[in-house]
Design a protein around this motif. Structure first.
Motif, PDB file in Angstrom:
ATOM      1  N   ILE A  51       0.753  -1.211  -0.011  1.00  0.00           N
ATOM      2  CA  ILE A  51      -0.010   0.082   0.190  1.00  0.00           C
ATOM      3  C   ILE A  51       0.769   1.248   0.096  1.00  0.00           C
ATOM      4  O   ILE A  51       1.679   1.367   1.074  1.00  0.00           O
ATOM      5  CB  ILE A  51      -0.849  -0.120   1.206  1.00  0.00           C
ATOM      6  CG1 ILE A  51      -1.943  -1.164   1.253  1.00  0.00           C
ATOM      7  CG2 ILE A  51      -1.725   1.223   1.434  1.00  0.00           C
ATOM      8  CD1 ILE A  51      -2.773  -1.219   2.279  1.00  0.00           C
ATOM      9  N   GLY A  52       0.798   1.911  -0.988  1.00  0.00           N
ATOM     10  CA  GLY A  52       1.784   2.918  -1.009  1.00  0.00           C
ATOM     11  C   GLY A  52       1.763   3.670  -2.740  1.00  0.00           C
ATOM     12  O   GLY A  52       0.893   3.279  -3.596  1.00  0.00           O
ATOM     13  N   ASN A  53       2.770   4.542  -3.240  1.00  0.00           N
ATOM     14  CA  ASN A  53       2.864   4.944  -4.292  1.00  0.00           C
ATOM     15  C   ASN A  53       3.260   4.068  -5.338  1.00  0.00           C
ATOM     16  O   ASN A  53       4.257   3.154  -5.111  1.00  0.00           O
ATOM     17  CB  ASN A  53       4.036   6.106  -4.340  1.00  0.00           C
ATOM     18  CG  ASN A  53       3.810   7.050  -5.296  1.00  0.00           C
ATOM     19  OD1 ASN A  53       3.460   6.354  -6.478  1.00  0.00           O
ATOM     20  ND2 ASN A  53       3.846   8.408  -4.988  1.00  0.00           N
ATOM     21  N   ASN A 105      -6.335   0.497  -7.713  1.00  0.00           N
ATOM     22  CA  ASN A 105      -6.386   2.079  -7.558  1.00  0.00           C
ATOM     23  C   ASN A 105      -6.195   2.683  -9.051  1.00  0.00           C
ATOM     24  O   ASN A 105      -5.456   2.291  -9.746  1.00  0.00           O
ATOM     25  CB  ASN A 105      -5.729   2.702  -6.399  1.00  0.00           C
ATOM     26  CG  ASN A 105      -6.199   2.282  -5.200  1.00  0.00           C
ATOM     27  OD1 ASN A 105      -5.440   1.238  -4.764  1.00  0.00           O
ATOM     28  ND2 ASN A 105      -7.495   2.496  -4.535  1.00  0.00           N
ATOM     29  N   ASP A 106      -6.779   3.736  -9.503  1.00  0.00           N
ATOM     30  CA  ASP A 106      -6.564   4.650 -10.327  1.00  0.00           C
ATOM     31  C   ASP A 106      -5.609   5.492  -9.739  1.00  0.00           C
ATOM     32  O   ASP A 106      -6.182   6.530  -9.225  1.00  0.00           O
ATOM     33  CB  ASP A 106      -7.836   5.248 -11.075  1.00  0.00           C
ATOM     34  CG  ASP A 106      -7.426   6.127 -12.348  1.00  0.00           C
ATOM     35  OD1 ASP A 106      -6.223   6.714 -12.419  1.00  0.00           O
ATOM     36  OD2 ASP A 106      -8.313   6.354 -13.203  1.00  0.00           O
ATOM     37  N   PRO A 107      -4.163   5.763 -10.022  1.00  0.00           N
ATOM     38  CA  PRO A 107      -3.528   6.664  -9.322  1.00  0.00           C
ATOM     39  C   PRO A 107      -3.639   8.067  -9.652  1.00  0.00           C
ATOM     40  O   PRO A 107      -3.080   9.013  -9.082  1.00  0.00           O
ATOM     41  CB  PRO A 107      -2.147   6.170  -9.947  1.00  0.00           C
ATOM     42  CG  PRO A 107      -2.189   5.470 -11.117  1.00  0.00           C
ATOM     43  CD  PRO A 107      -3.723   4.865 -10.881  1.00  0.00           C
ATOM     44  N   ASN A 139      -5.642   8.881  -3.701  1.00  0.00           N
ATOM     45  CA  ASN A 139      -4.221   9.383  -3.188  1.00  0.00           C
ATOM     46  C   ASN A 139      -3.050   8.535  -3.448  1.00  0.00           C
ATOM     47  O   ASN A 139      -2.999   7.317  -3.159  1.00  0.00           O
ATOM     48  CB  ASN A 139      -4.426   9.500  -1.473  1.00  0.00           C
ATOM     49  CG  ASN A 139      -3.106  10.299  -0.834  1.00  0.00           C
ATOM     50  OD1 ASN A 139      -2.166   9.884  -1.065  1.00  0.00           O
ATOM     51  ND2 ASN A 139      -3.601  11.264   0.005  1.00  0.00           N
ATOM     52  N   SER A 140      -2.086   8.960  -3.780  1.00  0.00           N
ATOM     53  CA  SER A 140      -0.772   8.201  -4.265  1.00  0.00           C
ATOM     54  C   SER A 140      -0.123   7.385  -3.141  1.00  0.00           C
ATOM     55  O   SER A 140       0.275   6.394  -3.315  1.00  0.00           O
ATOM     56  CB  SER A 140       0.497   9.265  -4.882  1.00  0.00           C
ATOM     57  OG  SER A 140       0.841  10.022  -3.986  1.00  0.00           O
ATOM     58  N   SER A 141      -0.110   7.781  -1.906  1.00  0.00           N
ATOM     59  CA  SER A 141       0.361   6.994  -0.887  1.00  0.00           C
ATOM     60  C   SER A 141      -0.590   5.987  -0.488  1.00  0.00           C
ATOM     61  O   SER A 141      -0.219   5.087   0.501  1.00  0.00           O
ATOM     62  CB  SER A 141       0.487   7.927   0.523  1.00  0.00           C
ATOM     63  OG  SER A 141      -0.640   8.398   0.903  1.00  0.00           O
ATOM     64  N   GLN A 142      -1.873   5.942  -0.977  1.00  0.00           N
ATOM     65  CA  GLN A 142      -2.741   4.976  -0.547  1.00  0.00           C
ATOM     66  C   GLN A 142      -3.231   3.695  -1.548  1.00  0.00           C
ATOM     67  O   GLN A 142      -4.216   3.179  -1.453  1.00  0.00           O
ATOM     68  CB  GLN A 142      -3.933   5.604   0.069  1.00  0.00           C
ATOM     69  CG  GLN A 142      -3.768   6.334   1.215  1.00  0.00           C
ATOM     70  CD  GLN A 142      -5.019   7.163   1.613  1.00  0.00           C
ATOM     71  OE1 GLN A 142      -5.545   7.875   0.825  1.00  0.00           O
ATOM     72  NE2 GLN A 142      -5.126   7.294   2.953  1.00  0.00           N
TER      73      GLN A 142
END
Length: 277
Positions: free
Chosen positions: A150-152, A183-185, A189-192
Protein backbone atom coordinates in the motif's frame (compact mmCIF):
# COMPACT_ATOMS: atom_id res chain seq x y z
CA UNK A 1 -4.32 -16.95 10.10
CA UNK A 2 -2.04 -13.94 10.71
CA UNK A 3 -3.47 -10.45 10.99
CA UNK A 4 -1.96 -9.18 7.72
CA UNK A 5 -3.67 -11.96 5.79
CA UNK A 6 -6.98 -11.26 7.51
CA UNK A 7 -6.74 -7.56 6.66
CA UNK A 8 -5.79 -8.38 3.07
CA UNK A 9 -8.78 -10.69 2.76
CA UNK A 10 -11.02 -7.93 4.07
CA UNK A 11 -9.58 -5.47 1.54
CA UNK A 12 -10.20 -7.93 -1.30
CA UNK A 13 -13.79 -8.31 -0.15
CA UNK A 14 -14.32 -4.57 0.23
CA UNK A 15 -12.90 -3.73 -3.20
CA UNK A 16 -15.24 -6.22 -4.86
CA UNK A 17 -18.35 -5.01 -2.99
CA UNK A 18 -18.01 -1.23 -2.94
CA UNK A 19 -21.56 -0.64 -4.15
CA UNK A 20 -23.00 -3.00 -1.51
CA UNK A 21 -23.75 -2.38 2.14
CA UNK A 22 -20.29 -2.47 3.71
CA UNK A 23 -20.96 -1.98 7.39
CA UNK A 24 -18.47 -3.29 9.92
CA UNK A 25 -20.93 -6.04 10.82
CA UNK A 26 -21.17 -7.13 7.17
CA UNK A 27 -17.40 -7.32 6.75
CA UNK A 28 -16.68 -9.26 9.95
CA UNK A 29 -19.52 -11.67 9.18
CA UNK A 30 -17.67 -12.52 5.96
CA UNK A 31 -14.44 -13.08 7.92
CA UNK A 32 -16.00 -14.83 10.95
CA UNK A 33 -14.08 -12.72 13.49
CA UNK A 34 -14.86 -10.26 16.25
CA UNK A 35 -15.55 -6.72 15.03
CA UNK A 36 -13.54 -5.27 17.92
CA UNK A 37 -10.49 -7.38 17.08
CA UNK A 38 -10.89 -6.68 13.37
CA UNK A 39 -11.19 -2.91 13.86
CA UNK A 40 -8.00 -2.92 15.91
CA UNK A 41 -5.87 -4.97 13.52
CA UNK A 42 -7.18 -3.15 10.43
CA UNK A 43 -6.03 0.19 11.86
CA UNK A 44 -2.75 -1.39 12.99
CA UNK A 45 -1.95 -2.85 9.55
CA UNK A 46 -3.22 -0.05 7.30
CA UNK A 47 -2.93 3.03 9.52
CA UNK A 48 -6.56 3.81 8.69
CA UNK A 49 -9.89 3.01 10.33
CA UNK A 50 -12.17 0.60 8.50
CA UNK A 51 -14.82 3.33 8.22
CA UNK A 52 -12.37 5.80 6.66
CA UNK A 53 -11.02 3.15 4.28
CA UNK A 54 -14.45 2.10 2.99
CA UNK A 55 -15.59 5.71 2.57
CA UNK A 56 -12.43 6.64 0.66
CA UNK A 57 -12.60 3.61 -1.62
CA UNK A 58 -16.28 4.20 -2.41
CA UNK A 59 -15.59 7.78 -3.53
CA UNK A 60 -12.52 6.75 -5.56
CA UNK A 61 -14.46 3.98 -7.29
CA UNK A 62 -17.41 6.29 -7.95
CA UNK A 63 -15.03 8.69 -9.73
CA UNK A 64 -13.86 5.79 -11.92
CA UNK A 65 -17.52 5.05 -12.69
CA UNK A 66 -18.03 8.67 -13.76
CA UNK A 67 -15.02 8.33 -16.04
CA UNK A 68 -16.12 5.01 -17.56
CA UNK A 69 -19.88 5.66 -17.80
CA UNK A 70 -20.38 9.14 -19.28
CA UNK A 71 -24.05 8.42 -20.04
CA UNK A 72 -24.87 7.69 -16.39
CA UNK A 73 -26.09 10.56 -14.19
CA UNK A 74 -24.10 11.68 -11.18
CA UNK A 75 -27.18 11.18 -9.00
CA UNK A 76 -27.44 7.53 -10.08
CA UNK A 77 -23.74 6.92 -9.46
CA UNK A 78 -23.99 8.44 -6.00
CA UNK A 79 -27.01 6.26 -5.23
CA UNK A 80 -25.02 3.19 -6.35
CA UNK A 81 -22.63 3.86 -3.47
CA UNK A 82 -25.29 4.68 -0.89
CA UNK A 83 -25.26 8.49 -1.10
CA UNK A 84 -28.07 10.97 -1.59
CA UNK A 85 -27.44 13.56 -4.32
CA UNK A 86 -26.42 16.41 -1.99
CA UNK A 87 -24.44 14.21 0.40
CA UNK A 88 -22.54 12.57 -2.47
CA UNK A 89 -21.45 15.93 -3.87
CA UNK A 90 -20.25 17.10 -0.44
CA UNK A 91 -18.26 13.94 0.32
CA UNK A 92 -16.83 13.76 -3.22
CA UNK A 93 -15.63 17.37 -3.12
CA UNK A 94 -14.08 16.94 0.32
CA UNK A 95 -12.13 13.88 -0.83
CA UNK A 96 -11.15 14.83 -4.39
CA UNK A 97 -11.14 18.64 -4.13
CA UNK A 98 -13.65 19.05 -6.95
CA UNK A 99 -17.35 18.46 -7.36
CA UNK A 100 -18.55 15.35 -9.24
CA UNK A 101 -20.17 17.58 -11.90
CA UNK A 102 -16.93 19.51 -12.48
CA UNK A 103 -15.02 16.24 -12.60
CA UNK A 104 -17.43 14.86 -15.20
CA UNK A 105 -17.25 18.03 -17.31
CA UNK A 106 -13.46 17.63 -17.51
CA UNK A 107 -13.88 14.26 -19.27
CA UNK A 108 -12.89 12.86 -21.66
CA UNK A 109 -9.37 14.17 -21.83
CA UNK A 110 -6.70 13.67 -24.45
CA UNK A 111 -3.86 14.35 -22.01
CA UNK A 112 -3.21 14.85 -18.29
CA UNK A 113 -0.44 15.52 -15.84
CA UNK A 114 1.31 12.43 -14.53
CA UNK A 115 0.56 11.80 -10.82
CA UNK A 116 4.14 10.56 -10.49
CA UNK A 117 5.89 13.41 -12.34
CA UNK A 118 3.53 16.42 -12.11
CA UNK A 119 5.56 18.49 -14.56
CA UNK A 120 5.18 15.75 -17.20
CA UNK A 121 2.09 15.68 -19.44
CA UNK A 122 1.01 12.32 -20.85
CA UNK A 123 -0.85 12.16 -24.16
CA UNK A 124 -3.33 9.49 -25.19
CA UNK A 125 -3.90 7.73 -28.49
CA UNK A 126 -7.20 7.54 -30.33
CA UNK A 127 -9.86 4.91 -29.65
CA UNK A 128 -9.00 3.29 -33.02
CA UNK A 129 -5.29 3.00 -32.15
CA UNK A 130 -6.01 1.25 -28.85
CA UNK A 131 -8.71 -0.90 -30.39
CA UNK A 132 -6.36 -2.20 -33.08
CA UNK A 133 -4.22 -3.92 -30.42
CA UNK A 134 -6.79 -4.97 -27.81
CA UNK A 135 -8.05 -8.55 -27.66
CA UNK A 136 -10.72 -10.10 -25.44
CA UNK A 137 -9.45 -13.26 -23.74
CA UNK A 138 -10.76 -15.80 -21.21
CA UNK A 139 -8.37 -16.42 -18.29
CA UNK A 140 -8.32 -19.49 -16.05
CA UNK A 141 -7.93 -19.16 -12.28
CA UNK A 142 -4.28 -18.72 -11.34
CA UNK A 143 -2.83 -19.71 -7.93
CA UNK A 144 0.04 -17.38 -7.01
CA UNK A 145 2.41 -16.35 -4.26
CA UNK A 146 1.55 -12.73 -3.33
CA UNK A 147 2.88 -9.78 -1.39
CA UNK A 148 0.68 -6.72 -0.86
CA UNK A 149 1.92 -3.14 -0.93
CA UNK A 150 0.00 0.00 0.00
CA UNK A 151 1.75 3.11 -1.23
CA UNK A 152 2.87 4.96 -4.33
CA UNK A 153 2.82 2.93 -7.53
CA UNK A 154 6.09 4.60 -8.50
CA UNK A 155 7.75 2.26 -5.96
CA UNK A 156 6.50 -0.89 -7.70
CA UNK A 157 9.65 -1.37 -9.78
CA UNK A 158 11.81 -1.40 -6.62
CA UNK A 159 9.32 -3.66 -4.84
CA UNK A 160 9.31 -6.09 -7.76
CA UNK A 161 13.10 -6.45 -7.75
CA UNK A 162 13.13 -7.08 -3.99
CA UNK A 163 10.37 -9.66 -4.36
CA UNK A 164 12.14 -11.46 -7.22
CA UNK A 165 15.48 -11.50 -5.42
CA UNK A 166 13.86 -12.89 -2.28
CA UNK A 167 12.10 -15.66 -4.22
CA UNK A 168 14.70 -16.35 -6.91
CA UNK A 169 14.87 -20.04 -5.94
CA UNK A 170 11.25 -20.40 -7.10
CA UNK A 171 11.78 -18.85 -10.52
CA UNK A 172 11.76 -21.02 -13.62
CA UNK A 173 11.02 -20.72 -17.32
CA UNK A 174 7.37 -21.49 -16.54
CA UNK A 175 6.97 -18.80 -13.87
CA UNK A 176 4.29 -16.20 -14.58
CA UNK A 177 4.80 -12.77 -13.01
CA UNK A 178 1.56 -10.91 -12.29
CA UNK A 179 0.75 -7.59 -10.69
CA UNK A 180 -2.73 -6.81 -9.34
CA UNK A 181 -3.64 -3.14 -9.08
CA UNK A 182 -6.74 -1.85 -7.31
CA UNK A 183 -6.58 1.92 -7.75
CA UNK A 184 -6.48 4.59 -10.43
CA UNK A 185 -3.48 6.73 -9.40
CA UNK A 186 -4.93 9.75 -11.21
CA UNK A 187 -7.80 9.64 -8.66
CA UNK A 188 -6.61 7.89 -5.49
CA UNK A 189 -4.13 9.42 -3.08
CA UNK A 190 -0.74 8.24 -4.34
CA UNK A 191 0.33 7.09 -0.86
CA UNK A 192 -2.76 4.86 -0.50
CA UNK A 193 -2.73 2.84 -3.73
CA UNK A 194 -3.05 -0.93 -3.29
CA UNK A 195 -1.11 -3.46 -5.37
CA UNK A 196 -0.13 -7.11 -5.16
CA UNK A 197 3.09 -8.48 -6.59
CA UNK A 198 2.55 -12.13 -7.52
CA UNK A 199 4.21 -15.12 -9.12
CA UNK A 200 3.18 -18.66 -9.91
CA UNK A 201 4.99 -21.34 -7.89
CA UNK A 202 5.54 -25.10 -8.13
CA UNK A 203 2.51 -27.25 -7.32
CA UNK A 204 4.12 -28.66 -4.17
CA UNK A 205 4.93 -25.23 -2.71
CA UNK A 206 3.11 -24.34 0.53
CA UNK A 207 2.79 -20.84 1.96
CA UNK A 208 0.31 -18.70 3.87
CA UNK A 209 0.76 -16.09 1.14
CA UNK A 210 -0.73 -18.23 -1.65
CA UNK A 211 -3.80 -16.66 -3.23
CA UNK A 212 -6.04 -17.25 -6.23
CA UNK A 213 -6.31 -14.75 -9.06
CA UNK A 214 -9.77 -15.40 -10.44
CA UNK A 215 -10.16 -15.94 -14.15
CA UNK A 216 -12.93 -14.68 -16.40
CA UNK A 217 -13.14 -12.33 -19.34
CA UNK A 218 -10.40 -9.72 -19.76
CA UNK A 219 -9.32 -7.21 -22.36
CA UNK A 220 -5.61 -7.55 -23.09
CA UNK A 221 -3.36 -4.81 -24.46
CA UNK A 222 0.27 -5.77 -25.30
CA UNK A 223 2.77 -3.23 -24.01
CA UNK A 224 6.47 -2.94 -24.81
CA UNK A 225 8.37 0.02 -23.45
CA UNK A 226 9.76 1.79 -20.43
CA UNK A 227 8.22 1.19 -17.01
CA UNK A 228 7.66 4.91 -16.49
CA UNK A 229 5.26 5.01 -19.46
CA UNK A 230 2.91 2.23 -18.31
CA UNK A 231 0.66 4.79 -16.58
CA UNK A 232 0.19 6.71 -19.83
CA UNK A 233 -0.92 3.58 -21.71
CA UNK A 234 -3.27 2.34 -18.99
CA UNK A 235 -4.86 5.76 -18.57
CA UNK A 236 -5.42 5.95 -22.31
CA UNK A 237 -7.25 2.62 -22.25
CA UNK A 238 -9.37 3.73 -19.26
CA UNK A 239 -10.05 7.27 -20.45
CA UNK A 240 -10.38 6.82 -24.22
CA UNK A 241 -11.00 3.19 -25.18
CA UNK A 242 -13.14 1.70 -22.40
CA UNK A 243 -15.94 4.34 -22.33
CA UNK A 244 -16.45 3.89 -26.09
CA UNK A 245 -15.93 0.13 -26.24
CA UNK A 246 -19.37 -1.09 -25.19
CA UNK A 247 -17.78 -3.16 -22.41
CA UNK A 248 -18.31 -2.66 -18.68
CA UNK A 249 -15.38 -3.04 -16.32
CA UNK A 250 -15.94 -5.65 -13.64
CA UNK A 251 -15.50 -4.23 -10.16
CA UNK A 252 -12.25 -5.80 -9.09
CA UNK A 253 -8.53 -5.52 -9.73
CA UNK A 254 -6.70 -5.06 -13.02
CA UNK A 255 -3.69 -7.16 -13.96
CA UNK A 256 -0.27 -6.53 -15.43
CA UNK A 257 1.33 -9.74 -16.71
CA UNK A 258 5.10 -9.45 -17.25
CA UNK A 259 6.83 -11.44 -19.96
CA UNK A 260 10.26 -9.76 -19.93
CA UNK A 261 11.91 -7.34 -17.49
CA UNK A 262 15.16 -5.53 -18.27
CA UNK A 263 16.37 -4.07 -14.98
CA UNK A 264 19.24 -2.08 -16.48
CA UNK A 265 17.08 -0.31 -19.07
CA UNK A 266 13.88 -0.21 -16.97
CA UNK A 267 12.15 -1.80 -19.93
CA UNK A 268 9.36 -4.41 -19.97
CA UNK A 269 7.32 -6.59 -22.31
CA UNK A 270 3.93 -7.20 -20.73
CA UNK A 271 0.15 -7.44 -21.09
CA UNK A 272 -2.12 -4.83 -19.53
CA UNK A 273 -5.38 -6.55 -18.58
CA UNK A 274 -8.74 -5.17 -17.45
CA UNK A 275 -11.64 -7.40 -16.31
CA UNK A 276 -14.89 -6.90 -18.24
CA UNK A 277 -18.41 -8.26 -18.22
Amino acid sequence: MNKEKLVNQSINYIMEHLNDDLSLDTIVAHLYISKFYFSRIFKEVTGESIYSFVKRCKIDQSAIDIKLNPEKTITDIGLDYGYSSSNYSTVFKKKLKTSPSTFKESLPVQSMSSPFIPEQTVHFKSYEEYNALIEVQEFDDLPVLCERFIGNYIDLEKNWYQFLDKNKNLLSAETILVERFFNDPSISNSSQCISDICMTVPNDYNSDNLELIEGGKWIVYPYTGEIKNIFETLQGIFSIWLPQSGYTMEQRYGLNIYHQIDRDCHHVVMDLCIPIK
